[in-house]
Design a protein around this motif. Structure first.
Motif, PDB file in Angstrom:
ATOM      1  N   GLY A  42     -13.417   5.300   0.267  1.00 17.81           N
ATOM      2  CA  GLY A  42     -12.066   5.653   0.691  1.00 17.81           C
ATOM      3  C   GLY A  42     -11.471   4.702   1.709  1.00 17.81           C
ATOM      4  O   GLY A  42     -10.472   5.009   2.338  1.00 17.81           O
ATOM      5  N   LEU A  43     -12.097   3.542   1.880  1.00 14.58           N
ATOM      6  CA  LEU A  43     -11.535   2.588   2.835  1.00 14.58           C
ATOM      7  C   LEU A  43     -10.460   1.738   2.153  1.00 14.58           C
ATOM      8  O   LEU A  43     -10.573   1.410   0.980  1.00 14.58           O
ATOM      9  CB  LEU A  43     -12.639   1.676   3.377  1.00 14.58           C
ATOM     10  N   LEU A  44      -9.426   1.393   2.920  1.00 16.69           N
ATOM     11  CA  LEU A  44      -8.354   0.567   2.372  1.00 16.69           C
ATOM     12  C   LEU A  44      -8.835  -0.863   2.192  1.00 16.69           C
ATOM     13  O   LEU A  44      -9.526  -1.397   3.062  1.00 16.69           O
ATOM     14  CB  LEU A  44      -7.148   0.572   3.330  1.00 16.69           C
ATOM     15  N   THR A  95       0.831  -1.207   0.000  1.00 17.51           N
ATOM     16  CA  THR A  95       0.000   0.000   0.000  1.00 17.51           C
ATOM     17  C   THR A  95       0.866   1.259   0.000  1.00 17.51           C
ATOM     18  O   THR A  95       0.496   2.280  -0.584  1.00 17.51           O
ATOM     19  CB  THR A  95      -0.912   0.002   1.247  1.00 17.51           C
ATOM     20  N   ILE A 153      -7.610   1.085  -2.695  1.00 23.72           N
ATOM     21  CA  ILE A 153      -8.588   1.899  -1.961  1.00 23.72           C
ATOM     22  C   ILE A 153      -9.963   1.583  -2.515  1.00 23.72           C
ATOM     23  O   ILE A 153     -10.255   1.838  -3.687  1.00 23.72           O
ATOM     24  CB  ILE A 153      -8.255   3.389  -2.082  1.00 23.72           C
ATOM     25  N   ARG A 213      -7.802  -4.418   2.406  1.00 21.79           N
ATOM     26  CA  ARG A 213      -6.719  -5.286   2.860  1.00 21.79           C
ATOM     27  C   ARG A 213      -6.564  -6.483   1.943  1.00 21.79           C
ATOM     28  O   ARG A 213      -5.453  -6.942   1.696  1.00 21.79           O
ATOM     29  CB  ARG A 213      -7.013  -5.784   4.278  1.00 21.79           C
ATOM     30  N   HIS A 245      -0.823   3.054  -3.230  1.00 18.03           N
ATOM     31  CA  HIS A 245      -2.170   3.410  -2.774  1.00 18.03           C
ATOM     32  C   HIS A 245      -2.941   4.246  -3.784  1.00 18.03           C
ATOM     33  O   HIS A 245      -4.151   4.240  -3.800  1.00 18.03           O
ATOM     34  CB  HIS A 245      -2.105   4.111  -1.415  1.00 18.03           C
ATOM     35  N   SER A 246      -2.236   4.984  -4.633  1.00 13.26           N
ATOM     36  CA  SER A 246      -2.961   5.883  -5.529  1.00 13.26           C
ATOM     37  C   SER A 246      -2.686   5.588  -6.995  1.00 13.26           C
ATOM     38  O   SER A 246      -2.835   6.444  -7.854  1.00 13.26           O
ATOM     39  CB  SER A 246      -2.588   7.330  -5.219  1.00 13.26           C
TER      40      SER A 246
END
Lengths: 564, 360
Positions: free
Chosen positions: A415-417, A400, A411, A419, A404-405
């Motif tokens: 907007g929650l990660l 991540t 994501i 897993r 992440h982006s």
């Protein structure tokens, strides 16, 4: 009481002066004149200097050393070879007293000894030059050395001794120089001289040439041979097999914590040594099977300059470079000549005026690293732990970290990660790049250096980036993993990406690069096709020739690079 | 014999849980020793301090009332500490938030609508955040040490409060006592049940849940953890150290300000020269004892609230100064930090032997 201490110092100094000044030294001189590799000494005869039997050291579930035997004769340059994680460091630390073996015996000159701590090791006559130096940059050479000696004596006297011994051994040092102003090669000399001042019988060196230019390394070899001819043994850890073949009298090879072979390296080939280390044939990197198809310029640096942020950093000055799609450009240079600073501005961790950096013709000097990643650039920093990864974060979290982006689905909604997505990617990287771990998804810090490097590189390669900038791709990585990483870099370039490799390892550079530039004191020489570059030429450029090549302004900082 | 600390390859999950418990046990033992040294029966002392309050409905309720501001402040501090920002000035943010929240009922006593209380809480949050942003801005802009600047602002806030209640905000009908006027009913937190418990407690629970989600599931939470452990890697990930510092200080100050406003509005109903028994400082201990985990601090909040009530209890029943609470709180923090070593290190007993060579 003060007088007593003074007297002691005096005695010590007298002893040192006596040892250096009289017969011993002249003997040495004749001997080294007789033969650089110490032909005057029969190394196999007499009591061995250090013998170890059945050394075993366990860390949790892992056997770092399993019943290792080792024998070092007086005056012998003894290579300790092995892949990363083979147990070399553990073994050496047992000899230097910073680790205590669980079982096994160590004999020093035929007597059984117990080396409880480094000062005990030093008392016996074992010195160590570490891979990472422990010098205070703001202090002078003599101050740094005084700090490390149990009884430094008066500073003037010590400075005089440093000057004498360092010149005597062909590694001249000015005791009054401030360490911050000195290039890495000279800093290593300080460590070596610090070691020599204690008159060791055995010097342990951990990858000493990784920070040296070829010329500096040659100079070190002369010193090592001179030491050996005086009867001082050297335990030499290196990954560079060609070096080991050149200077070492004997080699012990470790694999998975066990001693697997012993040999005279001069009778072996680099290939046969590598095979002993890895236990299998090492894959050759196939670089020039296809000629580099030069596509459009994907990474362009134009007059890139940046001031030094700290007194100990290097300023970048007027760097021009173009990397085309389809090619690997390598930047050679001795550590501390602005490689880290260059990486930081290209990655976007540090801002520069917009026009200085272009990715696919988009000016982006002021853009964030995230923006650059979104434009399909990827970056692998030199320091894998603490920069390329967070030590206490599990590997999926470290996926991540850089992705992440970048549209990898890490994501999820609101907007929650996710897993699961991070974990899936981590598994994929682990599989493709053969990252070995003791259990699923461990913290980054628990991985060995080579395995973490495979992960950190794999994490970026997995994105198939259009532009890849990688600093020290295989630093401290074993031969097998290094070949894998280098091949992957070449394959990536051949698929149309622009690859910029910053490296201090010339073997690596010649293996992967299509064009080579040299960085010195924050200035970059023109990148030239690999066919037109020789080691000697690169060595000269490293040692300060890069800035002479073009009529560039001298930077504000001097002192780095000019080693020879 | 000597004890060596051996670094673990990964942090120990067992010790993460066990370390605060161990710290509490060590604190109890030391407290017993202190009682004994003061000539009191340690068992009775411990019982009165730690156990008796739990079996009394009044003190149980009081426990909740005292735990609420502690947990709320610690919730904010948690973000700061996780991201390596050392906000020690929550006490000042608590006080300044309370001042900002109170100006509505004090200066506009006739403004009594349903908006009065929400407006107070809003200003309380804003005030606390503003107070916390001072050290944050100083840190980002001038690399000032936030530990010092945030701590010093505590005294500024306390003196400001002191000045206000003795000067301009003194109750005109208050016989010159240093107190503000009493808040109108519209400015008082609605209570739950018959006692002193107000809706502050459920608000705190909501905050904790929101915080837990923020930390474990969002990119911001990820950023906070990464920046705390490895700022270089955080910047490599594209996070900004400065912006994060401002963010966590603002949230932390805002929550402390909210706690301050709810305390004056819910418990005191007016401003006094002293409105906090050191909640802002005790919350630091709560944050660490709670393992810098949102649900951990919920439990730790009760433990520390107990130390306040227990202190009062032993003063009245055993005859030991209630300053014993401060001592016990301090010891607790000390032991927690000491025991945390065990998370990354394993102690190992090594047979003693003479340093030196020995021949076989």
């Amino acid at each position: 009481m003060g007088r007593k201490v003074l007297q002691k110092w005096q005695d010590l100094d007298d002893k040192a002066a006596g040892a250096r000044g009289t017969g011993q030294l002249s003997d040495v001189k004749t001997m080294s004149a007789a033969g650089a590799d110490g032909a005057g000494i029969d190394r196999s005869a007499g009591t061995p200097l250090l013998e170890a039997f059945g050394l075993t050291k366990r860390f949790g579930d892992i056997l770092a050393n399993e019943s290792v035997d080792l024998r070092i004769n007086q005056g012998e340059i003894h290579a300790l070879l092995g892949e990363n994680g083979a147990g070399k460091s553990t073994l050496v630390k047992s000899f230097y007293g910073s680790l205590e073996p669980d079982s096994g015996e160590i004999f020093w000159l035929g007597k059984r000894v117990r080396i409880d701590n480094p000062s005990e090791a030093r008392r016996l006559g074992i010195g160590m030059v570490f891979q990472h130096f422990s010098l205070f940059e703001a202090l002078t050479v003599v101050e740094n050395i005084a700090l490390a000696l149990p009884k430094p004596g008066p500073m003037g006297e010590l400075a005089r001794r440093i000057r004498t011994i360092s010149e005597d051994y062909g590694l001249p040092l000015n005791p009054d120089d401030v360490v911050a102003d000195l290039p890495v090669g000279i800093r290593q000399r300080i460590e070596i001289i610090r070691c020599l001042l204690q008159e060791p019988r055995l010097i342990i060196m951990d990858e000493p040439t990784s920070v040296l230019t070829p010329q500096e390394a040659d100079r070190l070899f002369v010193t090592l041979q001179r030491l050996a001819s005086e009867g001082c043994a050297v335990l030499y850890i290196s990954h560079r097999l060609e070096e080991v073949q050149r200077i070492c009298h004997h080699a012990t090879i470790l694999r998975h914590g066990r001693k697997v072979a012993e040999c005279d390296p001069s009778l072996e080939t680099a290939g046969s040594l590598a095979r002993m280390m890895v236990g299998a044939e090492v894959a050759h990197v196939s670089a020039r099977d296809t000629a580099p198809a030069t596509g459009p310029v994907r990474l362009r640096l134009t007059g890139l300059s940046a001031s030094a942020l700290t007194p100990f950093a290097t300023a970048l000055s007027g760097i021009d470079l173009e990397v085309h799609g389809g090619e690997v450009v390598a930047i050679a240079g001795v550590a501390g000549n602005g490689q880290g600073e260059l990486f930081d501005v290209i990655s976007g961790e540090r801002e520069v005026p917009s026009a200085m950096i272009q990715l696919d013709d988009m000016p982006c000097g002021h853009r964030s690293i995230t923006w650059r990643r979104q434009k399909s650039a990827a970056f692998v920093p030199e320091e894998r732990l603490g920069h390329g990864s967070v030590p206490g974060l599990e590997l999926s979290g470290n996926v991540t970290l850089t992705r992440h982006s970048t549209g990898d689905g890490l994501i999820a909604t609101l907007g929650l990660l996710s897993r699961q997505a991070a974990h899936a990617l981590e598994k994929k990287i682990k599989g493709t790049y053969d990252v070995r771990m003791s259990h699923d998804n461990p913290e980054a810090r628990s991985l060995s250096g080579g395995n973490l490097q495979k992960f950190v590189v794999g994490r970026e390669l997995d994105r198939n980036p259009g532009i890849l900038v990688i600093n020290q791709p295989t630093w401290g990585v074993d031969a097998g993993a290094a070949a894998l990483i280098r091949q992957a870099l070449i394959d990536l370039a051949r698929s149309g990406s622009a690859v910029l490799v910053i490296s201090q390892d010339l073997d690596e550079i010649f293996e992967v690069a299509d064009r080579i530039a040299v960085i010195s004191r924050g200035m970059l020489s023109r990148a030239e096709p690999v066919a037109e570059m020789t080691r000697e030429r690169i060595g000269l450029l490293m040692a300060g020739g890069a800035e002479d090549e073009s009529a560039r302004q001298a930077t504000s900082r001097t002192g780095a690079g000019g080693a020879a | 014999m000597r004890i060596e600390l051996v670094k673990r390859k990964e942090h120990s999950h067992l010790m993460t849980v066990l370390s605060p418990l161990l710290a509490v046990v060590l604190t109890l033992l030391t407290a017993a020793l202190l009682f004994a040294l003061a000539g009191k029966d340690p068992m009775i002392g411990l019982y009165k301090f730690f156990v008796e309050p739990l079996f009394d409905s009044w003190s149980l309720q009081e426990l909740l009332v005292k735990a609420t501001p502690l947990v709320l402040i610690a919730a904010g501090l948690l973000l700061c500490y996780l991201s390596n920002n050392w906000n020690i000035g929550a006490e000042g943010q608590f006080v300044f938030g309370a001042i900002c929240g109170s100006f509505v009922p004090i200066l506009f006593p006739d403004f009594q609508t349903v908006f009065t209380l929400p407006l107070m809480l809003f200003f309380g949050i804003l005030g606390g955040a503003a107070w916390a942003l001072i050290p944050a801005l100083l840190k980002v802009r001038f690399s000032t040490n936030e530990i010092l600047s945030s701590l010093m602002l505590v005294y500024v806030a306390n003196l400001l409060l002191d000045y206000l209640v003795r000067g301009p905000w003194r109750d005109p009908e208050g016989y010159n006592f240093p107190e503000s006027r009493m808040f109108s009913d519209a400015a008082i937190m609605p209570s739950i049940g018959l006692g002193r418990l107000t809706i502050a407690a459920p608000i705190t629970i909501v905050v904790i849940v929101a915080l837990a989600i923020l930390l474990s599931r969002t990119l911001k939470g990820f950023e906070i953890r990464v920046m705390g452990e490895s700022p270089r890697a955080g910047e490599f990930a594209g996070f900004s150290r400065g912006r994060l510092t401002l963010f966590v200080f603002a949230i932390s100050g805002g929550l402390a300000g909210l706690a301050g406003t709810m305390e004056v509005s819910g418990s005191l109903n007016q401003l006094l020269p002293v409105i906090s028994p050191g909640y802002g400082f005790t919350a630091i201990i709560v944050a660490f004892l709670g393992r810098l985990n949102p649900f951990g601090i919920l439990i730790a909040g009760f433990v520390l609230a107990l130390s306040y009530i227990g202190g009062e209890a032993v003063q009245s029943s055993v005859g030991i100064s209630d300053k014993i609470s401060d001592v016990i709180q301090g010891m607790l923090l000390f032991y927690v930090l000491a025991c945390d070593t065990l998370i990354l290190y394993k102690p190992r007993l090594v047979r003693s032997r003479r340093v030196g060579t020995r021949e076989a």
